[in-house]
Write a protein that holds these residues in place. Structure first.
Motif, PDB file in Angstrom:
ATOM      1  N   VAL A 226      10.160  -0.004  -3.746  1.00  0.00           N
ATOM      2  CA  VAL A 226       9.302   0.365  -4.817  1.00  0.00           C
ATOM      3  C   VAL A 226       8.081   0.805  -4.316  1.00  0.00           C
ATOM      4  N   ILE A 227       7.503   2.027  -4.611  1.00  0.00           N
ATOM      5  CA  ILE A 227       6.363   2.686  -4.320  1.00  0.00           C
ATOM      6  C   ILE A 227       5.465   2.648  -5.511  1.00  0.00           C
ATOM      7  N   ARG A 228       4.376   2.265  -5.459  1.00  0.00           N
ATOM      8  CA  ARG A 228       3.194   2.248  -6.401  1.00  0.00           C
ATOM      9  C   ARG A 228       2.087   3.162  -5.898  1.00  0.00           C
ATOM     10  N   GLU A 229       1.740   4.267  -6.260  1.00  0.00           N
ATOM     11  CA  GLU A 229       0.555   4.657  -5.487  1.00  0.00           C
ATOM     12  C   GLU A 229      -0.302   5.536  -6.843  1.00  0.00           C
ATOM     13  N   LYS A 230      -1.510   5.260  -6.886  1.00  0.00           N
ATOM     14  CA  LYS A 230      -2.445   5.796  -7.992  1.00  0.00           C
ATOM     15  C   LYS A 230      -3.617   6.617  -7.043  1.00  0.00           C
ATOM     16  N   ARG A 231      -3.335   8.066  -7.500  1.00  0.00           N
ATOM     17  CA  ARG A 231      -4.145   9.144  -6.993  1.00  0.00           C
ATOM     18  C   ARG A 231      -5.267   9.605  -8.015  1.00  0.00           C
ATOM     19  N   THR A 232      -6.424   9.430  -7.611  1.00  0.00           N
ATOM     20  CA  THR A 232      -7.495  10.132  -8.423  1.00  0.00           C
ATOM     21  C   THR A 232      -8.303  11.389  -7.745  1.00  0.00           C
ATOM     22  N   VAL A 233      -8.087  12.488  -8.286  1.00  0.00           N
ATOM     23  CA  VAL A 233      -8.357  13.813  -7.725  1.00  0.00           C
ATOM     24  C   VAL A 233      -9.550  14.451  -8.657  1.00  0.00           C
ATOM     25  N   ASN A 234     -10.627  14.667  -7.995  1.00  0.00           N
ATOM     26  CA  ASN A 234     -11.834  15.507  -8.617  1.00  0.00           C
ATOM     27  C   ASN A 234     -11.982  16.917  -7.782  1.00  0.00           C
ATOM     28  N   VAL A 235     -12.594  17.884  -8.358  1.00  0.00           N
ATOM     29  CA  VAL A 235     -12.861  18.995  -7.594  1.00  0.00           C
ATOM     30  C   VAL A 235     -14.313  19.231  -7.663  1.00  0.00           C
TER      31      VAL A 235
ATOM     32  N   LEU B  50      17.427   2.877  -1.268  1.00  0.00           N
ATOM     33  CA  LEU B  50      17.136   3.202  -2.418  1.00  0.00           C
ATOM     34  C   LEU B  50      15.381   3.174  -2.682  1.00  0.00           C
ATOM     35  N   ARG B  51      15.116   4.509  -2.675  1.00  0.00           N
ATOM     36  CA  ARG B  51      13.331   4.720  -2.790  1.00  0.00           C
ATOM     37  C   ARG B  51      13.113   4.911  -4.429  1.00  0.00           C
ATOM     38  N   VAL B  52      12.252   4.114  -4.612  1.00  0.00           N
ATOM     39  CA  VAL B  52      11.845   4.242  -6.244  1.00  0.00           C
ATOM     40  C   VAL B  52      10.307   4.444  -6.349  1.00  0.00           C
ATOM     41  N   ILE B  53       9.992   5.487  -7.068  1.00  0.00           N
ATOM     42  CA  ILE B  53       8.464   5.727  -7.201  1.00  0.00           C
ATOM     43  C   ILE B  53       8.145   5.467  -8.680  1.00  0.00           C
ATOM     44  N   VAL B  54       6.879   4.495  -8.998  1.00  0.00           N
ATOM     45  CA  VAL B  54       6.638   3.928 -10.277  1.00  0.00           C
ATOM     46  C   VAL B  54       5.466   4.749 -10.755  1.00  0.00           C
ATOM     47  N   GLU B  55       5.250   4.511 -11.804  1.00  0.00           N
ATOM     48  CA  GLU B  55       3.877   5.212 -12.607  1.00  0.00           C
ATOM     49  C   GLU B  55       2.870   4.088 -12.457  1.00  0.00           C
ATOM     50  N   ALA B  56       1.802   4.269 -11.740  1.00  0.00           N
ATOM     51  CA  ALA B  56       0.820   3.281 -11.209  1.00  0.00           C
ATOM     52  C   ALA B  56      -0.024   2.897 -12.509  1.00  0.00           C
ATOM     53  N   ASP B  57      -0.084   3.565 -13.755  1.00  0.00           N
ATOM     54  CA  ASP B  57      -0.884   3.192 -14.730  1.00  0.00           C
ATOM     55  C   ASP B  57      -0.101   2.322 -15.764  1.00  0.00           C
ATOM     56  N   LYS B  58       1.463   2.262 -15.316  1.00  0.00           N
ATOM     57  CA  LYS B  58       2.214   1.235 -16.261  1.00  0.00           C
ATOM     58  C   LYS B  58       2.796  -0.013 -15.546  1.00  0.00           C
ATOM     59  N   VAL B  59       2.884   0.277 -14.405  1.00  0.00           N
ATOM     60  CA  VAL B  59       3.345  -0.840 -13.558  1.00  0.00           C
ATOM     61  C   VAL B  59       2.272  -1.311 -12.285  1.00  0.00           C
ATOM     62  N   THR B  60       2.187  -2.844 -12.475  1.00  0.00           N
ATOM     63  CA  THR B  60       1.295  -3.309 -11.569  1.00  0.00           C
ATOM     64  C   THR B  60       1.908  -3.596 -10.444  1.00  0.00           C
ATOM     65  N   ASP B  61       1.044  -4.140  -9.189  1.00  0.00           N
ATOM     66  CA  ASP B  61       1.579  -4.649  -8.044  1.00  0.00           C
ATOM     67  C   ASP B  61       2.537  -5.614  -7.973  1.00  0.00           C
ATOM     68  N   GLY B  62       2.326  -6.691  -8.899  1.00  0.00           N
ATOM     69  CA  GLY B  62       3.146  -7.798  -9.300  1.00  0.00           C
ATOM     70  C   GLY B  62       4.246  -7.291  -9.993  1.00  0.00           C
ATOM     71  N   ASP B  63       4.244  -6.373 -10.926  1.00  0.00           N
ATOM     72  CA  ASP B  63       5.714  -5.908 -11.410  1.00  0.00           C
ATOM     73  C   ASP B  63       6.543  -5.100 -10.309  1.00  0.00           C
ATOM     74  N   SER B  64       5.720  -4.480  -9.339  1.00  0.00           N
ATOM     75  CA  SER B  64       6.600  -3.603  -8.562  1.00  0.00           C
ATOM     76  C   SER B  64       7.444  -4.752  -7.475  1.00  0.00           C
TER      77      SER B  64
ATOM     78  N   ALA C 226      13.489   8.397  -8.587  1.00  0.00           N
ATOM     79  CA  ALA C 226      14.325   7.576  -7.585  1.00  0.00           C
ATOM     80  C   ALA C 226      15.127   8.459  -6.717  1.00  0.00           C
ATOM     81  N   TYR C 227      15.120   7.940  -5.430  1.00  0.00           N
ATOM     82  CA  TYR C 227      15.811   8.961  -4.494  1.00  0.00           C
ATOM     83  C   TYR C 227      16.866   7.824  -3.550  1.00  0.00           C
ATOM     84  N   ALA C 228      18.154   8.399  -3.581  1.00  0.00           N
ATOM     85  CA  ALA C 228      19.039   7.587  -2.554  1.00  0.00           C
ATOM     86  C   ALA C 228      19.003   7.942  -1.355  1.00  0.00           C
ATOM     87  N   ILE C 229      18.731   7.508  -0.408  1.00  0.00           N
ATOM     88  CA  ILE C 229      18.271   8.040   1.024  1.00  0.00           C
ATOM     89  C   ILE C 229      19.098   7.486   2.118  1.00  0.00           C
ATOM     90  N   GLN C 230      19.478   7.742   3.244  1.00  0.00           N
ATOM     91  CA  GLN C 230      20.165   7.472   4.398  1.00  0.00           C
ATOM     92  C   GLN C 230      21.460   7.218   4.044  1.00  0.00           C
TER      93      GLN C 230
END
Length: 522
Positions: free
Chosen positions: A511-520, A472-486, A463-467
């Motif tokens: 509230v920002i919900r972002e899911k990243r999938t990384v493969n090498v 208030l900008r909140v980053i949530v875990e995509a695996d635990k929080v759905t879009d509706g929950d956001s 969580a970051y308080a800006i400006q």
């Protein structure tokens, strides 16, 4: 002689008797003639009266006959008209009877048709019931087959379906609630913004930051030695009499007066000015001049208060409240001069109340007095809002004014319509750019409180308080929080911040919900 006298006497008597008899005879004849004439006249009058009576009787009989004929003709006409109306009424009644007979026949036909339809419906219902029974049997067989295939009972499947529908309904309801609240907020904000902007535009107030020091300029540095005195007794006497610290350093032609109380600094400045002008500087003279300056400043405080209420058009204010208003000139709130702030709030309240069709004079009065608790004569544990409300009540102010003063920081319940106006105008005046100087520690603490509040929610990663704390900008875990929950999380955070925290302006919660999938790839 005697015989000669008797004869004439007798003769006279006889003559008199004869005359009387003759006169009586003549009178009787005349009387009979008059009586006869009167009888004739009476008979004539009687005959005339009889003739007239006969004529009058004939005339009356004729009139009576004519009247009878006339009445009879009128009666005949009335009878004819009545008979005609009776005939018309009989015709209408006959027509109605015919219509009723026709309707009765129609109804009887409809009843017969309805009976036929009812019988048909009963047969159809029996068929439907049979089909329903067969369908229920097939449905039960189908449910048993589905239970075998799915490995779930009907009750378990129903419970899962209800839970799924419940979650979907909650999500839709939350979304709809947010849309309704947002729509209402937009409309309310639009109207409120219009009124507030008009009020701010019509109130132009100078904003200056009050300092805790005053620089006293000298004509030469030689005067510094007189002010300090032998072994510093003069400066100690000044500090003891005024409660102000005097800083005498290497600054040329200047002495710094330091105190958090602007009233004491003003007394010290005026007293020093008199002492330097007079030239006699010693402890006894210092105490005398400081005391005179203090009395003079008390009179100046009353003048400032009276001038302020006259300029604002406020009448009937208690003298003690006038004195407190004057004292606000020498007080500051977060660096903002308290009297200038209160005057600005009063003007804003008057304009805003007038725009809303309310009592602008009462609102202006409450706006001027809303911070009187910041200049108490004695120290108290009460907050300035509650203390101001008690002072206003003590000096006979309107209950609406008392409640507006006590509730402008939400420390008590708002009971009158002008109370939120005072609170809004107070925030507007304090939030003007350059109006106040916020202490850095308070600013940092508010930022930390915002971030910590967001971190208490489950699923929040960062969580970051800006400006400057306005977002208030909140980053949530995509695996635990759905879009509706956001969406739900953003709404609940905004409501909690609005309820629990005090802040100028508004705070945007993202509230920002972002899911990243990384493969090498190698």
């Amino acid at each position: 002689m005697e015989s000669q006298l008797i004869i004439p006497i007798i003769t006279g008597i006889l003559a008199a008797i004869a005359g009387l008899g003759l006169g009586k005879l003549i009178f009787a004849k005349n009387t009979e003639a008059k009586v006869a004439e009167a009888r004739k006249q009476a008979e004539q009058i009687l005959s005339d009266a009889t003739f007239k009576a006969e004529n009058l009787k004939k005339e009356k009989l004729l009139e009576a006959k004519e009247k009878f004929v006339q009445l009879k003709s009128e009666q005949d006409r009335d009878n004819l008209e009545r008979n005609r109306k009776l005939g018309d009424a009989e015709n209408r009644i006959k027509q109605k009877e015919q219509g009723l007979n026709q309707k009765t026949e129609t109804l009887e036909k409809q009843i017969k048709e309805n009976d036929t339809i009812k019988d048909h419906l009963n047969r159809q219902i029996e068929i439907v019931n049979q089909k329903r029974t067969e369908l229920e049997k097939h449905q039960e067989e189908h449910i048993r087959k589905l239970e075998k295939i799915a490995g779930l009972s009907a009750e378990d499947a129903k419970a899962q379906l209800i839970e799924s529908l419940k979650q979907e309904a909650q999500t839709r309801a939350l979304s709809l609630q947010q849309e309704i609240i947002e729509d209402a907020r937009l409309r309310a904000n639009k109207e409120a913004r219009k009124i507030i902007i008009q009020s701010i535009q019509r109130t132009a107030a100078e904003q200056t930051i009050e300092n805790t020091v005053t620089v006293f300029h000298l004509e030469s540095d030689e005067i510094k030695g007189q002010i300090i005195g032998r072994e510093g007794r003069n400066i100690r006497a000044i500090e003891a009499a005024t409660g102000v610290d005097l800083v005498v350093d290497d600054t040329p032609e200047a002495i710094v007066l330091s105190s958090f109380d602007p009233l004491r600094r003003e007394i010290a400045r005026l007293a020093l000015q008199r002492l330097v002008t007079d030239g006699r500087i010693h402890p006894a003279r210092i105490e005398e001049v400081v005391e005179k300056t203090r009395k003079q400043l008390e009179e100046q405080v009353m003048e400032i208060g009276e001038r302020t209420i006259i300029e604002l058009g406020i009448h009937g204010l208690h003298k003690e409240l006038v004195r407190i208003v004057g004292k606000m000139r020498f007080r500051s709130s977060y660096g903002q001069n308290l009297l200038m702030h209160s005057r600005e709030v009063a003007n804003l309240c008057g304009i805003m109340a007038a725009e809303l069709g309310m009592n602008s004079k009462l609102a202006k009065r409450a706006g001027l007095l809303h911070d009187i608790g910041k200049v108490p004569d004695e120290e108290t544990e009460l907050s300035h809002a509650l203390l101001g409300g008690k002072l206003a009540e003590k000096y006979g102010e309107n209950p609406a004014v008392v409640n507006a003063i006590a509730a402008h920081h939400d420390e008590t319940e708002m009971q009158f319509v002008i109370s939120p106006i005072i609170q809004a105008c107070d925030a507007i005046s304090g939030a003007r750019p350059g109006a106040r100087r916020e202490i850095m520690q308070q600013y940092i603490q508010r930022i930390k409180d915002l971030e910590n509040l967001a971190l208490t929610y489950p699923g929040v990663e960062k969580a970051y308080a800006i400006q400057a704390g306005r977002e208030l900008r909140v980053i949530v875990e995509a695996d635990k929080v759905t879009d509706g929950d956001s969406e739900k999380l953003s709404f609940e955070m905004a409501q909690q911040i609005q309820t629990e925290m005090t802040y100028p302006g508004q705070i945007k919660v993202t509230v920002i919900r972002e899911k990243r999938t990384v493969n090498v790839a190698r």
